[in-house]
Design a protein around this motif. Structure first.
Motif, PDB file in Angstrom:
ATOM      1  N   HIS A 109       0.817  -1.264   0.065  1.00  0.00           N
ATOM      2  CA  HIS A 109       0.013  -0.163   0.063  1.00  0.00           C
ATOM      3  C   HIS A 109       0.839   1.351   0.067  1.00  0.00           C
ATOM      4  O   HIS A 109       0.393   2.410   0.363  1.00  0.00           O
ATOM      5  CB  HIS A 109      -0.844  -0.005   1.242  1.00  0.00           C
ATOM      6  N   GLN A 110       2.163   1.271  -0.566  1.00  0.00           N
ATOM      7  CA  GLN A 110       3.000   1.940  -0.618  1.00  0.00           C
ATOM      8  C   GLN A 110       3.490   2.589  -2.103  1.00  0.00           C
ATOM      9  O   GLN A 110       3.683   1.681  -2.682  1.00  0.00           O
ATOM     10  CB  GLN A 110       4.164   2.058   0.250  1.00  0.00           C
ATOM     11  N   VAL A 111       3.558   3.966  -2.234  1.00  0.00           N
ATOM     12  CA  VAL A 111       3.842   4.265  -3.597  1.00  0.00           C
ATOM     13  C   VAL A 111       5.334   4.658  -3.282  1.00  0.00           C
ATOM     14  O   VAL A 111       5.563   5.620  -2.696  1.00  0.00           O
ATOM     15  CB  VAL A 111       2.717   5.443  -4.193  1.00  0.00           C
ATOM     16  N   LEU A 112       6.416   4.390  -4.096  1.00  0.00           N
ATOM     17  CA  LEU A 112       7.563   4.700  -4.095  1.00  0.00           C
ATOM     18  C   LEU A 112       8.005   4.973  -5.552  1.00  0.00           C
ATOM     19  O   LEU A 112       7.931   4.436  -6.534  1.00  0.00           O
ATOM     20  CB  LEU A 112       8.481   3.735  -3.637  1.00  0.00           C
ATOM     21  N   ASP A 113       9.059   6.031  -5.444  1.00  0.00           N
ATOM     22  CA  ASP A 113       9.472   6.358  -6.787  1.00  0.00           C
ATOM     23  C   ASP A 113      10.960   5.712  -6.650  1.00  0.00           C
ATOM     24  O   ASP A 113      11.569   5.482  -5.857  1.00  0.00           O
ATOM     25  CB  ASP A 113       9.947   8.020  -6.766  1.00  0.00           C
ATOM     26  N   THR A 114      10.814   5.087  -8.161  1.00  0.00           N
ATOM     27  CA  THR A 114      12.024   4.115  -8.271  1.00  0.00           C
ATOM     28  C   THR A 114      13.389   4.811  -8.913  1.00  0.00           C
ATOM     29  O   THR A 114      14.218   4.209  -8.796  1.00  0.00           O
ATOM     30  CB  THR A 114      11.714   2.851  -8.959  1.00  0.00           C
ATOM     31  N   HIS A 115      13.026   5.501  -9.702  1.00  0.00           N
ATOM     32  CA  HIS A 115      14.007   6.293 -10.778  1.00  0.00           C
ATOM     33  C   HIS A 115      13.698   7.695 -11.286  1.00  0.00           C
ATOM     34  O   HIS A 115      12.302   7.894 -11.338  1.00  0.00           O
ATOM     35  CB  HIS A 115      14.259   5.315 -12.019  1.00  0.00           C
ATOM     36  N   ARG A 116      14.572   8.576 -11.390  1.00  0.00           N
ATOM     37  CA  ARG A 116      14.261   9.732 -11.763  1.00  0.00           C
ATOM     38  C   ARG A 116      15.567  10.241 -12.975  1.00  0.00           C
ATOM     39  O   ARG A 116      16.520  10.104 -12.679  1.00  0.00           O
ATOM     40  CB  ARG A 116      14.461  10.978 -10.712  1.00  0.00           C
ATOM     41  N   GLU A 117      15.105  10.927 -14.009  1.00  0.00           N
ATOM     42  CA  GLU A 117      15.895  11.392 -14.786  1.00  0.00           C
ATOM     43  C   GLU A 117      15.769  12.819 -15.011  1.00  0.00           C
ATOM     44  O   GLU A 117      14.688  13.331 -14.921  1.00  0.00           O
ATOM     45  CB  GLU A 117      15.342  10.855 -16.607  1.00  0.00           C
ATOM     46  N   PHE A 118      16.978  13.563 -14.911  1.00  0.00           N
ATOM     47  CA  PHE A 118      16.562  14.971 -14.612  1.00  0.00           C
ATOM     48  C   PHE A 118      16.709  15.691 -15.933  1.00  0.00           C
ATOM     49  O   PHE A 118      17.242  15.573 -16.960  1.00  0.00           O
ATOM     50  CB  PHE A 118      18.204  15.384 -13.930  1.00  0.00           C
ATOM     51  N   PRO A 134       2.730   9.961  -0.108  1.00  0.00           N
ATOM     52  CA  PRO A 134       1.363  10.071   0.112  1.00  0.00           C
ATOM     53  C   PRO A 134       0.535   9.489  -0.910  1.00  0.00           C
ATOM     54  O   PRO A 134       0.608   9.465  -2.137  1.00  0.00           O
ATOM     55  CB  PRO A 134       0.645  11.653   0.292  1.00  0.00           C
ATOM     56  N   LEU A 135      -0.507   8.414  -0.273  1.00  0.00           N
ATOM     57  CA  LEU A 135      -1.516   7.590  -1.301  1.00  0.00           C
ATOM     58  C   LEU A 135      -2.418   8.308  -2.487  1.00  0.00           C
ATOM     59  O   LEU A 135      -2.714   7.978  -3.288  1.00  0.00           O
ATOM     60  CB  LEU A 135      -1.973   6.349  -0.659  1.00  0.00           C
ATOM     61  N   PHE A 136      -2.666   9.505  -1.547  1.00  0.00           N
ATOM     62  CA  PHE A 136      -4.004  10.300  -2.211  1.00  0.00           C
ATOM     63  C   PHE A 136      -3.472  11.817  -2.692  1.00  0.00           C
ATOM     64  O   PHE A 136      -4.287  12.488  -3.117  1.00  0.00           O
ATOM     65  CB  PHE A 136      -5.161  10.165  -1.363  1.00  0.00           C
ATOM     66  N   LEU A 137      -2.407  12.162  -2.706  1.00  0.00           N
ATOM     67  CA  LEU A 137      -1.719  13.359  -3.166  1.00  0.00           C
ATOM     68  C   LEU A 137      -0.791  13.049  -4.309  1.00  0.00           C
ATOM     69  O   LEU A 137       0.140  12.305  -4.172  1.00  0.00           O
ATOM     70  CB  LEU A 137      -1.350  14.114  -2.297  1.00  0.00           C
ATOM     71  N   GLY A 138      -0.947  14.016  -5.465  1.00  0.00           N
ATOM     72  CA  GLY A 138       0.140  13.791  -6.408  1.00  0.00           C
ATOM     73  C   GLY A 138      -0.449  12.927  -7.683  1.00  0.00           C
ATOM     74  O   GLY A 138      -1.385  12.072  -7.567  1.00  0.00           O
ATOM     75  N   LYS A 155     -11.638  -1.047  -0.976  1.00  0.00           N
ATOM     76  CA  LYS A 155     -10.966  -1.643   0.221  1.00  0.00           C
ATOM     77  C   LYS A 155      -9.773  -0.436   0.641  1.00  0.00           C
ATOM     78  O   LYS A 155      -9.824  -0.248   1.831  1.00  0.00           O
ATOM     79  CB  LYS A 155     -10.130  -2.777  -0.099  1.00  0.00           C
ATOM     80  N   VAL A 156      -9.357   0.300  -0.485  1.00  0.00           N
ATOM     81  CA  VAL A 156      -8.356   1.185  -0.214  1.00  0.00           C
ATOM     82  C   VAL A 156      -9.214   2.307   0.687  1.00  0.00           C
ATOM     83  O   VAL A 156      -8.414   2.947   1.611  1.00  0.00           O
ATOM     84  CB  VAL A 156      -7.601   1.712  -1.368  1.00  0.00           C
ATOM     85  N   LEU A 157     -10.473   2.672   0.018  1.00  0.00           N
ATOM     86  CA  LEU A 157     -11.016   3.637   0.779  1.00  0.00           C
ATOM     87  C   LEU A 157     -11.278   3.434   2.196  1.00  0.00           C
ATOM     88  O   LEU A 157     -11.207   4.249   3.026  1.00  0.00           O
ATOM     89  CB  LEU A 157     -12.480   3.997  -0.214  1.00  0.00           C
ATOM     90  N   ASP A 158     -11.932   2.129   2.440  1.00  0.00           N
ATOM     91  CA  ASP A 158     -12.353   1.855   3.716  1.00  0.00           C
ATOM     92  C   ASP A 158     -10.996   1.638   4.721  1.00  0.00           C
ATOM     93  O   ASP A 158     -11.252   2.044   5.926  1.00  0.00           O
ATOM     94  CB  ASP A 158     -13.061   0.513   3.805  1.00  0.00           C
ATOM     95  N   GLN A 159      -9.895   1.579   4.358  1.00  0.00           N
ATOM     96  CA  GLN A 159      -9.042   1.362   5.088  1.00  0.00           C
ATOM     97  C   GLN A 159      -7.957   2.891   5.574  1.00  0.00           C
ATOM     98  O   GLN A 159      -7.265   2.700   6.276  1.00  0.00           O
ATOM     99  CB  GLN A 159      -7.737   0.457   4.541  1.00  0.00           C
ATOM    100  N   ASN A 160      -8.295   3.824   4.515  1.00  0.00           N
ATOM    101  CA  ASN A 160      -7.792   4.914   4.707  1.00  0.00           C
ATOM    102  C   ASN A 160      -8.516   6.304   4.690  1.00  0.00           C
ATOM    103  O   ASN A 160      -8.486   7.173   3.793  1.00  0.00           O
ATOM    104  CB  ASN A 160      -6.601   5.116   3.560  1.00  0.00           C
ATOM    105  N   LEU A 161      -9.704   6.085   5.342  1.00  0.00           N
ATOM    106  CA  LEU A 161     -10.763   7.027   5.205  1.00  0.00           C
ATOM    107  C   LEU A 161     -10.357   8.385   5.785  1.00  0.00           C
ATOM    108  O   LEU A 161     -10.650   9.387   5.054  1.00  0.00           O
ATOM    109  CB  LEU A 161     -12.111   6.533   6.174  1.00  0.00           C
ATOM    110  N   LEU A 169     -10.526  14.471  -0.971  1.00  0.00           N
ATOM    111  CA  LEU A 169     -11.131  13.455  -1.835  1.00  0.00           C
ATOM    112  C   LEU A 169     -12.466  13.063  -1.390  1.00  0.00           C
ATOM    113  O   LEU A 169     -12.740  13.140   0.045  1.00  0.00           O
ATOM    114  CB  LEU A 169     -10.436  12.391  -2.313  1.00  0.00           C
ATOM    115  N   PRO A 170     -13.568  12.526  -2.176  1.00  0.00           N
ATOM    116  CA  PRO A 170     -14.916  12.247  -1.781  1.00  0.00           C
ATOM    117  C   PRO A 170     -14.556  11.198  -0.865  1.00  0.00           C
ATOM    118  O   PRO A 170     -13.914   9.920  -1.224  1.00  0.00           O
ATOM    119  CB  PRO A 170     -15.436  11.901  -3.013  1.00  0.00           C
ATOM    120  N   THR A 171     -15.351  11.108   0.153  1.00  0.00           N
ATOM    121  CA  THR A 171     -15.245   9.900   1.005  1.00  0.00           C
ATOM    122  C   THR A 171     -16.440   9.010   0.791  1.00  0.00           C
ATOM    123  O   THR A 171     -16.384   7.906   1.481  1.00  0.00           O
ATOM    124  CB  THR A 171     -15.326  10.496   2.503  1.00  0.00           C
ATOM    125  N   GLU A 172     -17.395   9.337   0.142  1.00  0.00           N
ATOM    126  CA  GLU A 172     -18.503   8.301  -0.251  1.00  0.00           C
ATOM    127  C   GLU A 172     -18.083   7.605  -1.382  1.00  0.00           C
ATOM    128  O   GLU A 172     -17.577   8.070  -2.271  1.00  0.00           O
ATOM    129  CB  GLU A 172     -19.670   8.943  -0.560  1.00  0.00           C
TER     130      GLU A 172
END
Length: 250
Positions: A109-118, A134-138, A155-161, A169-172
Motif C-alpha cells: 500500500h505504498q507508492v515509491l519513486d524508483t528512478h528519476r531522469e533529470f 502520500p497515497l492520495f496526493l500527487g 478496500k483502499v477507501l475503507d482502510q484509509n478514510l 477526496l470524496p469519502t462516499e
C-alpha cells in the motif's frame, strides 16, 4: 522451521520497520521497548542484524540501517524490469520536454519513486527513491489508483478514510469511484501544486494488457513552466511512452 522460530524471525525483521524519516537511529533498549520483548532478546536481535549488515553501530550506543541494504538496493535496480525497459523512454521524454521524468511503483500500500531522469532545470523534489509518498496526493499515486478494480479500490477507501478526507477526496464510495473512473478514462492525471505547491506533474499508469499495475511514469516541472505547455501533446507523449514500456515487459 517451527512456528515459534518463524514468529521470532518475523519479530526480528520488524526491527527494520522501526526506522523512519522521524527516527533514523535507535538504541537497543529502544528497540526492545518498541517490540515489547525482553532485553536479552532485543540485544540478540540487534546483534544478529548487525552481523548480517542490516544494522550498524552509530554514535552514543545508537544503531542505524546497515550497508547491506545499499547492496540489496543495487540488486533490486538490476532486477527491476520496469527500470530496464523504462529508462530509455524516460530519457527520450526528458529530451523532448526538458522536464524531469520519474518512475513510481506500488509496493503493498505504498507508492515509491524508483528512478528519476533529470531535465534542464531539475525540480527540487521532497520525495525520491525509497521515500513513501502520500497515497492520495500527487499525479503518480492517483494514476496508479485509477487502475484498481472496484473491490480493491473500495478496500483502499475503507482502510484509509481519514487520509482520503485529509486529501480533499470524496469519502462516499460512489463519488470516490467516479473520481478515479474519470482519471482512468482520461488515461492520465494532472497535478498542479497538489503535493508540493511550486510543482506540477502529469502521470500515466503503467498497466499491462492483463490489467496488472506496474506503477506510473510522470513528467515533473514547475507550475509556471507547465502552464505554458500544450497539455494534449504532453499527455500523448507520456501515454505512448507508458504503453511502449509495458508492452516490452513479459
Amino acid at each position: 522451521m517451527t512456528d515459534k522460530s518463524l514468529s521470532s524471525l518475523s519479530r526480528m525483521l520488524s526491527v527494520l520497520d522501526l526506522f523512519s524519516d522521524n527516527q533514523t537511529t535507535w538504541t537497543a533498549e529502544g528497540i526492545t521497548e518498541a517490540l515489547q520483548v525482553s532485553l536479552p532478546t532485543g540485544y540478540r536481535y540487534v546483534k544478529m542484524l548487525v552481523d548480517a549488515g542490516l544494522l550498524q553501530r552509530a554514535a552514543d550506543s545508537h544503531y542505524t540501517l546497515g550497508p547491506r541494504i545499499i547492496v540489496l538496493d543495487h540488486y533490486i535496480r538490476l532486477a527491476d524490469p520496469v527500470l530496464a525497459h523504462g529508462i530509455p523512454f524516460m530519457q527520450e521524454l526528458v529530451e523532448h520536454t526538458g522536464f524531469d521524468c520519474v518512475l513510481s511503483g506500488l509496493y503493498g500500500h505504498q507508492v515509491l519513486d524508483t528512478h528519476r531522469e533529470f531535465g534542464k532545470a531539475p525540480a527540487l523534489l521532497s520525495y525520491g527513491r525509497g521515500r513513501p509518498r502520500p497515497l492520495f496526493l500527487g499525479a503518480a499515486p492517483k494514476a496508479i489508483l485509477s487502475c484498481f478494480a472496484p473491490a480493491q479500490l473500495h478496500k483502499v477507501l475503507d482502510q484509509n478514510l481519514d487520509e482520503v478526507k485529509a486529501a480533499g477526496l470524496p469519502t462516499e464510495w460512489s463519488d470516490f469511484r467516479k473520481y478515479f473512473s474519470a482519471i482512468r478514462k482520461a488515461g492520465y492525471y494532472f497535478s498542479n501544486g497538489e503535493l508540493e505547491s511550486n510543482l506540477a506533474a502529469v502521470a500515466a499508469p503503467l498497466q499491462k494488457a492483463d490489467g496488472s499495475i506496474l506503477g506510473a511514469i510522470s513528467l515533473v516541472t514547475s507550475v509556471q513552466r507547465m502552464a505554458v505547455m500544450d497539455m494534449g501533446q504532453l499527455t500523448q507523449l507520456l501515454i505512448r511512452a507508458a504503453q511502449d514500456i509495458t508492452s516490452r515487459i513479459p
